[in-house]
Design an enzyme around this catalytic site. Structure first.
Site, PDB file in Angstrom:
ATOM      1  N   GLY A 327     -10.953 -10.066  10.596  1.00 29.99           N
ATOM      2  CA  GLY A 327     -10.935  -8.338   9.932  1.00 29.99           C
ATOM      3  C   GLY A 327      -9.641  -8.235   9.034  1.00 29.99           C
ATOM      4  O   GLY A 327      -9.137  -8.928   8.425  1.00 29.99           O
ATOM      5  N   ASP A 328      -8.769  -7.343   9.396  1.00 27.05           N
ATOM      6  CA  ASP A 328      -6.995  -7.532   9.114  1.00 27.05           C
ATOM      7  C   ASP A 328      -5.983  -7.416  10.501  1.00 27.05           C
ATOM      8  O   ASP A 328      -4.753  -7.459   9.732  1.00 27.05           O
ATOM      9  CB  ASP A 328      -6.748  -5.971   8.394  1.00 27.05           C
ATOM     10  N   GLU A 329      -6.646  -8.100  11.256  1.00 29.12           N
ATOM     11  CA  GLU A 329      -5.489  -8.438  11.937  1.00 29.12           C
ATOM     12  C   GLU A 329      -5.015  -9.745  12.030  1.00 29.12           C
ATOM     13  O   GLU A 329      -5.722 -11.046  11.265  1.00 29.12           O
ATOM     14  CB  GLU A 329      -6.323  -8.916  13.635  1.00 29.12           C
TER      15      GLU A 329
END
Lengths: 416, 179
Positions: A327-329
């Site tokens: 994801g955006d991690e």
């Protein structure tokens, strides 16, 4: 377990030297034996003719002496004509077999038993020539040859054969040396190269030209094979590296993936346990990423992720590693270093790198703001789980604190 | 001469037996009972004839005994090794009596008479053998030489070369004295 070990394999050089030696010795013995035997046969023929000639001469010489019954003249004639080299003994007997005169030569340099043995072997029977007066048989001349000449010949043949064998041994040694230099050394070099290729994967080695057509052809084929092997090996190696990279890296951003992250974190913990040097784990995510994704589409989200990944990688040192966990991690594993000062410097550099807006495929510009969570080993946790949890918690704490400050939403911020 | 042989004869006979034994070649003594040299003389004369070549091939040779021969009793007619017939004929000791002789055996006659005979045959292809010529005065080609145990002969090379005959060189070697 009693195992009978096989004898060590014979070397090519020894084999060649042995074969050469045997061949030469065999040839020399064959030639010497053949020449000696044929020589003895020829000499025996000549000697036999000589004996017959001498016997005839004796018979001719003593014939009048017998007619005159002059004993002294018979004896003198016998000595004058019969006592020549090559004659061992000669005697004259009357038709009744009674000896009228006889002469026995000296053996010379050879012992008598040897001469007599040789004579018995070469002339089992004495040569007999009858003496006629008119048509009456008056006597017989019996003559025995001297084998000394033939014994000398056989001895000479023996000595020459031995000398030839000696020379042959010498020649074989020289030949074996040449073979070693010309054939075996190139072959040994081939073997050496093959061995180092097998043990050290030294595919870059090549066999030099030896100057012998067959070996060169072999060497060229071998070299071609090596080149192919080298190509295959290089291909396999790069393919393996690519596979490894793919397995451990995120395909979108090129950063390490979650699997790699877990391995690296576990490795960092193990190393820190050994050395006692603490290290820092940073977690990031992009604020409002879901909203951007929904508003501008996945391609814009992807562009954001790529840009953030690039900037993050550019902001950290070579010894630090950046990951995209999904994801955006994002996560950054900092190299072990006491204190958290350097961690704060890295975080501020990353935030600084995010100030510039990102151009989306739609042509719009968007600024990415990151929430950060920090976990320090061993203060915040000594296992992967505790460290990850701590960093995660810290990141959400940061996110919440920034959500409470609406003026910071979507904007650049240097705060932690 | 005669007396000498009478004395020598028995001596030769006695000494030859123990010294030489049966294998030796005796002089022929005892065969005739009278003359101990007769056998040896016959053998020697025949051998000399065997090794003599006449210029013309002859089937028949005439063996003339000139004068009184003492040791020629065992020489009759015989055939040579080459197959020639030899016939004995006793002739007077005069040069004129030698016509037709191929071999002249000169008996025990005075030296002057011997020389007369040899001079008469010289160059005519006649073989001359002197029976009794102890000092080589006869000028015969061969002179018999009586030794206690054997009989040999002396050779007059000058006479041989003038004779017109060919004597086998092997015979020249056997001659005890060559002059």
């Amino acid at each position: 377990m009693a195992e009978i070990s096989p004898p060590p394999p014979q070397t090519l050089r020894d084999l060649l030297a042995e074969v050469h030696l045997r061949l030469i010795v065999f040839a020399v013995i064959l030639a010497a034996a053949g020449l000696t035997v044929s020589g003895v046969i020829v000499m025996r023929g000549y000697a036999q003719r000589n004996l017959t000639l001498v016997a005839h001469s004796v018979a001719y010489t003593i014939e009048p002496a017998i007619a005159f019954q002059d004993r002294q003249a018979i004896s003198d004639g016998l000595r004058q004509v019969g006592a020549v080299p090559g004659v061992r003994a000669v005697d004259v007997v009357d038709p009744q077999g009674r000896t009228m005169a006889s002469w026995v030569g000296q053996g010379g340099a050879w012992p008598d038993w040897l001469i007599d043995g040789g004579n018995a072997l070469i002339w089992p029977e004495p040569t007999v020539v009858p003496v006629y007066h008119g048509e009456t048989l008056v006597a017989r001349v019996r003559i025995i040859g001297n084998s000394a000449d033939m014994l000398r010949y056989i001895l000479a043949a023996l000595v020459i054969a031995l000398a030839c064998i000696g020379v042959a041994v010498l020649a074989t040694r020289i030949l074996a040396g040449r073979l070693r230099r010309d054939i075996i050394e190139p072959l040994e070099f081939v073997a050496e190269v093959a061995h180092s290729v097998r043990t050290e994967r030294a595919f870059e080695k090549r066999i030099p030209s030896s100057g012998i057509a067959e070996i060169d052809r072999f060497g060229q084929d071998f070299n071609a094979l090596l080149a192919e092997l080298q190509g295959w090996h290089a291909g396999l190696t790069s393919e393996n590296a690519e596979l490894h990279r793919r397995a451990t890296h995120d395909s979108l951003t090129g950063l390490g993936n979650r699997e790699y992250f877990e391995l690296a974190l576990a490795g960092a913990i193990a190393k820190a346990e050994r050395t006692g040097t603490p290290f820092v784990l940073l977690f990031f995510d992009i604020d409002q990423f879901k909203a951007i994704n929904d508003e501008h589409g996945h391609t814009s989200g992807d562009a954001m992720l790529i840009a953030v990944g690039e900037r993050m990688r550019g902001a950290i040192r070579d010894v630090d590693i950046a990951f995209r966990l999904g994801g955006d991690e994002f996560a950054v594993l900092l190299a072990p270093q006491p204190g958290r000062v350097h961690a704060d410097i890295v975080v501020s550099r990353i935030r600084k790198a995010m100030i510039a807006p990102i151009r989306l495929p739609s042509g719009l510009w968007q600024i990415a703001t990151l929430s950060v969570g920090m976990a320090i080993y061993p203060a915040d946790g000594a296992t992967t789980e505790t460290l990850v949890n701590h960093a995660d918690q810290a990141m959400y704490v940061d996110k919440r604190s920034r959500r409470d400050r609406p003026n910071n939403q979507g904007g650049a911020s240097n705060d932690v | 001469m005669n007396n000498i042989f009478r004395i020598l004869g028995p001596v030769a006979l006695v000494s030859s037996i123990p010294l030489l034994g049966a294998a030796d070649m005796p002089l022929g003594a005892g065969i005739s009972g009278g003359d101990p040299f007769a056998g040896a003389v016959a053998r020697t004369v025949k051998a000399i004839v065997d090794y003599t070549r006449w210029p013309q091939k002859k089937g028949l040779l005439t063996f003339c005994v000139a004068g009184d021969a003492r040791h020629a009793s065992q020489i009759g007619s015989w055939r040579t090794a080459a197959g020639q017939e030899v016939q004995r004929s006793n002739v007077a000791a005069q040069g004129s009596a030698l016509g037709g002789c191929d071999i002249v055996y000169i008996g025990s006659i005075p030296v002057a008479a011997q020389r007369h005979l040899t001079a008469a045959t010289r160059g005519k292809g006649v073989l001359t053998i002197a029976e009794a010529d102890p000092v080589n005065a006869s000028e015969a080609m061969f002179a018999l030489d009586y030794q206690p145990q054997s009989l040999s002969f002396r050779l007059n090379i000058d006479a041989v070369s003038r004779s017109g005959l060919r004597i086998d060189p092997r015979v020249l070697r056997i001659a005890k004295v060559r002059y």
